[in-house]
Enzyme design. Structure first.
Site, PDB file in Angstrom:
ATOM      1  N   ARG A  34       0.838  -1.218   0.000  1.00 43.85           N
ATOM      2  CA  ARG A  34       0.000   0.000   0.000  1.00 43.85           C
ATOM      3  C   ARG A  34       0.863   1.254   0.000  1.00 43.85           C
ATOM      4  NH1 ARG A  34      -1.687   1.251   5.855  1.00 43.85           N
ATOM      5  NH2 ARG A  34      -3.799   1.668   5.179  1.00 43.85           N
ATOM      6  N   ILE A  37       1.793   1.674  -3.604  1.00 48.13           N
ATOM      7  CA  ILE A  37       0.650   2.220  -4.346  1.00 48.13           C
ATOM      8  C   ILE A  37       0.459   3.692  -4.021  1.00 48.13           C
ATOM      9  CG2 ILE A  37      -1.846   2.084  -4.682  1.00 48.13           C
ATOM     10  CD1 ILE A  37      -1.606  -0.940  -4.078  1.00 48.13           C
ATOM     11  N   HIS A  38       0.637   4.052  -2.767  1.00 47.11           N
ATOM     12  CA  HIS A  38       0.494   5.459  -2.361  1.00 47.11           C
ATOM     13  C   HIS A  38       1.522   6.336  -3.062  1.00 47.11           C
ATOM     14  CE1 HIS A  38       0.670   8.995   0.356  1.00 47.11           C
ATOM     15  NE2 HIS A  38      -0.615   8.748   0.491  1.00 47.11           N
ATOM     16  N   ALA A  39       2.732   5.804  -3.268  1.00 46.60           N
ATOM     17  CA  ALA A  39       3.796   6.584  -3.903  1.00 46.60           C
ATOM     18  C   ALA A  39       3.619   6.695  -5.412  1.00 46.60           C
ATOM     19  CB  ALA A  39       5.159   5.955  -3.595  1.00 46.60           C
TER      20      ALA A  39
END
Length: 206
Positions: A34, A37-39
């Site tokens: 996650r 994915i956030h980056a």
């Protein structure tokens, strides 16, 4: 509109949890995925990330032990949150621009990123290697591991690109050293740094 960076990140992570849906990662692995994915805002990583069974535990233990981080390029280096690493005594190193690395690269006709892996292996055992850009660095590190010349605690091998990146990551799957990677062409500096940052968060908060 939210202005507090921590609040923005927490809100983003909640969105990721909601939109990703069911997955097979255990909680520590999902914390890493996650963060990637956030980056990147790329949910493909929820399908493409691959973990050695002991990878997260090895990475967290290494951070807490104060292991150094070896970055293949400065763009990985700058993305790493160093304050949490310093708490445990860890330092981030990137040798690609060192004079001796540049000189040896010319002498032996190897990419600087590969020679930088050799220097890192000679400098310390138990480092975490974070490779986000250079397939040549990852392949050379794998060779050094197989020859017993490098002993990483964890290899983060996520080079990006069309030439050699996917193949280098598949080669990484063949070794027993703990690793975190992603299949295919995707990867990059932001991904490698996000993985380190996720591990240091786990070390601090778990």
């Amino acid at each position: 509109m939210m202005q507090d960076p921590q609040a923005v990140e927490e809100a983003g992570l909640k969105i990721i949890d909601q939109e990703a849906g069911a997955h097979s990662f255990h909680p520590g692995q999902w914390s890493v995925v996650r963060q990637v994915i956030h980056a990147t805002a790329d949910f493909d990583f929820a399908r493409e990330m691959v973990f050695h069974p002991a990878a997260v535990e090895a990475g967290v233990a290494a951070v807490r032990f104060g292991a150094d981080i070896v970055a293949d390029t400065p763009t990985v280096d700058v993305g790493i949150a160093k304050d949490r690493l310093r708490k445990y005594g860890g330092t981030v190193w990137c040798f690609i621009s060192d004079d001796d690395v540049i000189l040896k690269s010319k002498e032996v006709n190897l990419p600087r990123t590969a020679v930088a892996m050799e220097k890192a292996a000679e400098t310390s055992d138990g480092s975490i290697y974070a490779i986000g850009n250079a397939p040549a660095a990852l392949l050379h590190l794998i060779r050094l591991v197989k020859e017993g010349k490098a002993k990483p605690s964890l290899i983060i091998g996520v080079p990006v690109g069309f030439i050699g990146a996917a193949e280098a990551k598949e080669e990484l799957l063949s070794i027993s050293t703990p690793f975190i990677t992603c299949r295919g062409r995707k990867g990059g500096s932001a991904v490698a740094a996000a993985i380190i940052n996720a591990l240091s968060l786990l070390a601090t908060h778990s």
